[in-house]
Design a protein around this motif. Structure first.
Motif, PDB file in Angstrom:
ATOM      1  N   CYS A  13       9.530   4.163  -3.545  1.00 30.27           N
ATOM      2  CA  CYS A  13       8.010   3.838  -3.813  1.00 30.27           C
ATOM      3  C   CYS A  13       7.127   5.060  -3.497  1.00 30.27           C
ATOM      4  O   CYS A  13       6.030   5.434  -4.251  1.00 30.27           O
ATOM      5  CB  CYS A  13       7.460   2.598  -2.851  1.00 30.27           C
ATOM      6  SG  CYS A  13       8.257   1.118  -3.449  1.00 30.27           S
ATOM      7  N   GLU A  14       7.436   5.929  -2.660  1.00 29.82           N
ATOM      8  CA  GLU A  14       6.789   7.197  -2.365  1.00 29.82           C
ATOM      9  C   GLU A  14       6.582   8.138  -3.477  1.00 29.82           C
ATOM     10  O   GLU A  14       5.567   8.635  -3.814  1.00 29.82           O
ATOM     11  CB  GLU A  14       7.185   7.744  -1.030  1.00 29.82           C
ATOM     12  CG  GLU A  14       6.712   8.888  -0.581  1.00 29.82           C
ATOM     13  CD  GLU A  14       7.209   9.729   0.762  1.00 29.82           C
ATOM     14  OE1 GLU A  14       6.705  10.576   1.062  1.00 29.82           O
ATOM     15  OE2 GLU A  14       8.110   9.171   1.275  1.00 29.82           O
ATOM     16  N   ASN A  15       7.965   8.216  -4.056  1.00 31.90           N
ATOM     17  CA  ASN A  15       7.910   9.193  -5.138  1.00 31.90           C
ATOM     18  C   ASN A  15       7.058   8.631  -6.442  1.00 31.90           C
ATOM     19  O   ASN A  15       6.643   9.376  -7.218  1.00 31.90           O
ATOM     20  CB  ASN A  15       9.549   9.328  -5.431  1.00 31.90           C
ATOM     21  CG  ASN A  15      10.121  10.270  -4.591  1.00 31.90           C
ATOM     22  OD1 ASN A  15       9.608  10.937  -4.265  1.00 31.90           O
ATOM     23  ND2 ASN A  15      11.277   9.950  -4.415  1.00 31.90           N
ATOM     24  N   ARG A  26      -5.700  10.960  -7.342  1.00 33.53           N
ATOM     25  CA  ARG A  26      -5.692  10.018  -6.257  1.00 33.53           C
ATOM     26  C   ARG A  26      -6.784   9.021  -6.407  1.00 33.53           C
ATOM     27  O   ARG A  26      -6.556   7.994  -5.854  1.00 33.53           O
ATOM     28  CB  ARG A  26      -6.186  10.983  -4.962  1.00 33.53           C
ATOM     29  CG  ARG A  26      -5.227  11.991  -4.586  1.00 33.53           C
ATOM     30  CD  ARG A  26      -3.895  11.271  -3.663  1.00 33.53           C
ATOM     31  NE  ARG A  26      -4.465  10.548  -2.623  1.00 33.53           N
ATOM     32  CZ  ARG A  26      -4.198  10.752  -1.316  1.00 33.53           C
ATOM     33  NH1 ARG A  26      -4.007  12.097  -1.047  1.00 33.53           N
ATOM     34  NH2 ARG A  26      -4.269  10.261  -0.529  1.00 33.53           N
ATOM     35  N   LEU A  27      -7.620   9.235  -7.288  1.00 37.36           N
ATOM     36  CA  LEU A  27      -8.505   7.878  -7.782  1.00 37.36           C
ATOM     37  C   LEU A  27      -8.012   7.297  -8.916  1.00 37.36           C
ATOM     38  O   LEU A  27      -9.069   6.902  -9.784  1.00 37.36           O
ATOM     39  CB  LEU A  27      -9.864   8.668  -7.564  1.00 37.36           C
ATOM     40  CG  LEU A  27     -10.417   9.256  -6.429  1.00 37.36           C
ATOM     41  CD1 LEU A  27     -11.922   9.787  -6.586  1.00 37.36           C
ATOM     42  CD2 LEU A  27     -10.596   8.298  -5.284  1.00 37.36           C
ATOM     43  N   LYS A  60       4.496   1.509   4.509  1.00 41.11           N
ATOM     44  CA  LYS A  60       5.083   2.734   5.109  1.00 41.11           C
ATOM     45  C   LYS A  60       5.033   3.992   3.989  1.00 41.11           C
ATOM     46  O   LYS A  60       4.648   4.886   4.298  1.00 41.11           O
ATOM     47  CB  LYS A  60       6.571   2.207   5.503  1.00 41.11           C
ATOM     48  CG  LYS A  60       6.812   3.416   6.365  1.00 41.11           C
ATOM     49  CD  LYS A  60       8.290   2.946   6.958  1.00 41.11           C
ATOM     50  CE  LYS A  60       7.947   2.359   8.278  1.00 41.11           C
ATOM     51  NZ  LYS A  60       8.973   2.034   9.057  1.00 41.11           N
ATOM     52  N   ALA A  61       5.573   3.470   2.554  1.00 41.79           N
ATOM     53  CA  ALA A  61       5.507   4.475   1.495  1.00 41.79           C
ATOM     54  C   ALA A  61       4.302   5.166   1.529  1.00 41.79           C
ATOM     55  O   ALA A  61       3.924   6.364   1.179  1.00 41.79           O
ATOM     56  CB  ALA A  61       6.008   3.841   0.390  1.00 41.79           C
ATOM     57  N   LEU A  62       2.958   4.156   1.372  1.00 38.69           N
ATOM     58  CA  LEU A  62       1.917   4.873   1.088  1.00 38.69           C
ATOM     59  C   LEU A  62       1.430   5.750   2.181  1.00 38.69           C
ATOM     60  O   LEU A  62       0.696   6.809   2.053  1.00 38.69           O
ATOM     61  CB  LEU A  62       0.701   3.496   1.017  1.00 38.69           C
ATOM     62  CG  LEU A  62      -0.496   3.745   0.612  1.00 38.69           C
ATOM     63  CD1 LEU A  62      -0.471   4.539  -0.721  1.00 38.69           C
ATOM     64  CD2 LEU A  62      -1.413   2.446   0.782  1.00 38.69           C
ATOM     65  N   LYS A  63       1.616   5.362   3.282  1.00 37.47           N
ATOM     66  CA  LYS A  63       1.206   6.080   4.672  1.00 37.47           C
ATOM     67  C   LYS A  63       1.950   7.289   4.424  1.00 37.47           C
ATOM     68  O   LYS A  63       1.353   8.586   4.661  1.00 37.47           O
ATOM     69  CB  LYS A  63       1.466   5.370   5.833  1.00 37.47           C
ATOM     70  CG  LYS A  63       1.473   6.303   7.192  1.00 37.47           C
ATOM     71  CD  LYS A  63       1.815   5.516   8.432  1.00 37.47           C
ATOM     72  CE  LYS A  63       1.822   6.493   9.717  1.00 37.47           C
ATOM     73  NZ  LYS A  63       2.169   5.719  10.849  1.00 37.47           N
ATOM     74  N   SER A  68       1.864  13.589   3.037  1.00 42.35           N
ATOM     75  CA  SER A  68       2.579  14.524   2.379  1.00 42.35           C
ATOM     76  C   SER A  68       2.298  15.136   0.915  1.00 42.35           C
ATOM     77  O   SER A  68       2.846  15.973   0.671  1.00 42.35           O
ATOM     78  CB  SER A  68       4.065  14.093   2.685  1.00 42.35           C
ATOM     79  OG  SER A  68       4.391  13.103   1.728  1.00 42.35           O
ATOM     80  N   TYR A  69       1.505  14.497   0.379  1.00 44.58           N
ATOM     81  CA  TYR A  69       0.891  14.796  -1.060  1.00 44.58           C
ATOM     82  C   TYR A  69       0.135  15.916  -0.743  1.00 44.58           C
ATOM     83  O   TYR A  69      -0.833  15.798  -0.132  1.00 44.58           O
ATOM     84  CB  TYR A  69       0.256  13.609  -1.596  1.00 44.58           C
ATOM     85  CG  TYR A  69      -0.033  13.955  -3.115  1.00 44.58           C
ATOM     86  CD1 TYR A  69       1.004  13.942  -4.002  1.00 44.58           C
ATOM     87  CD2 TYR A  69      -1.482  13.996  -3.638  1.00 44.58           C
ATOM     88  CE1 TYR A  69       0.686  14.323  -5.608  1.00 44.58           C
ATOM     89  CE2 TYR A  69      -1.758  14.149  -4.742  1.00 44.58           C
ATOM     90  CZ  TYR A  69      -0.689  14.495  -5.611  1.00 44.58           C
ATOM     91  OH  TYR A  69      -1.144  14.895  -6.992  1.00 44.58           O
TER      92      TYR A  69
END
Length: 71
Positions: A13-15, A26-27, A60-63, A68-69
């Motif tokens: 999900c993070e990827n 980001r928007l 958690k993935a969103l956080k 880190s992005y």
């Protein structure tokens, strides 16, 4: 039966969030963000996680992604 660990689903999900932000910023529009959310939800569901478990993993993935992005 769970075929992937929680950490693997979170990383997936993070990827996918990184990919979304690289392609749309980001928007990104709500529809694009929701599409990615459903994609990750389906992926985790296929790997044995229910909706409640997925929601916790998604948060958690969103956080992790936000912290880190660098884009």
């Amino acid at each position: 039966m769970k075929t992937m660990s929680r950490a693997e689903c979170i990383a997936y999900c993070e990827n996918r969030l990184f990919d979304l932000w690289q392609n749309h910023g980001r928007l990104a529009t709500h529809s694009k963000r929701h599409e990615r959310y459903l994609e990750c939800k389906d992926f985790c569901k296929r790997n044995g996680y229910n909706a409640v478990e997925f929601y916790e993993m998604w948060k958690k993935a969103l956080k992790f992604a936000k912290n880190s992005y660098r884009g």
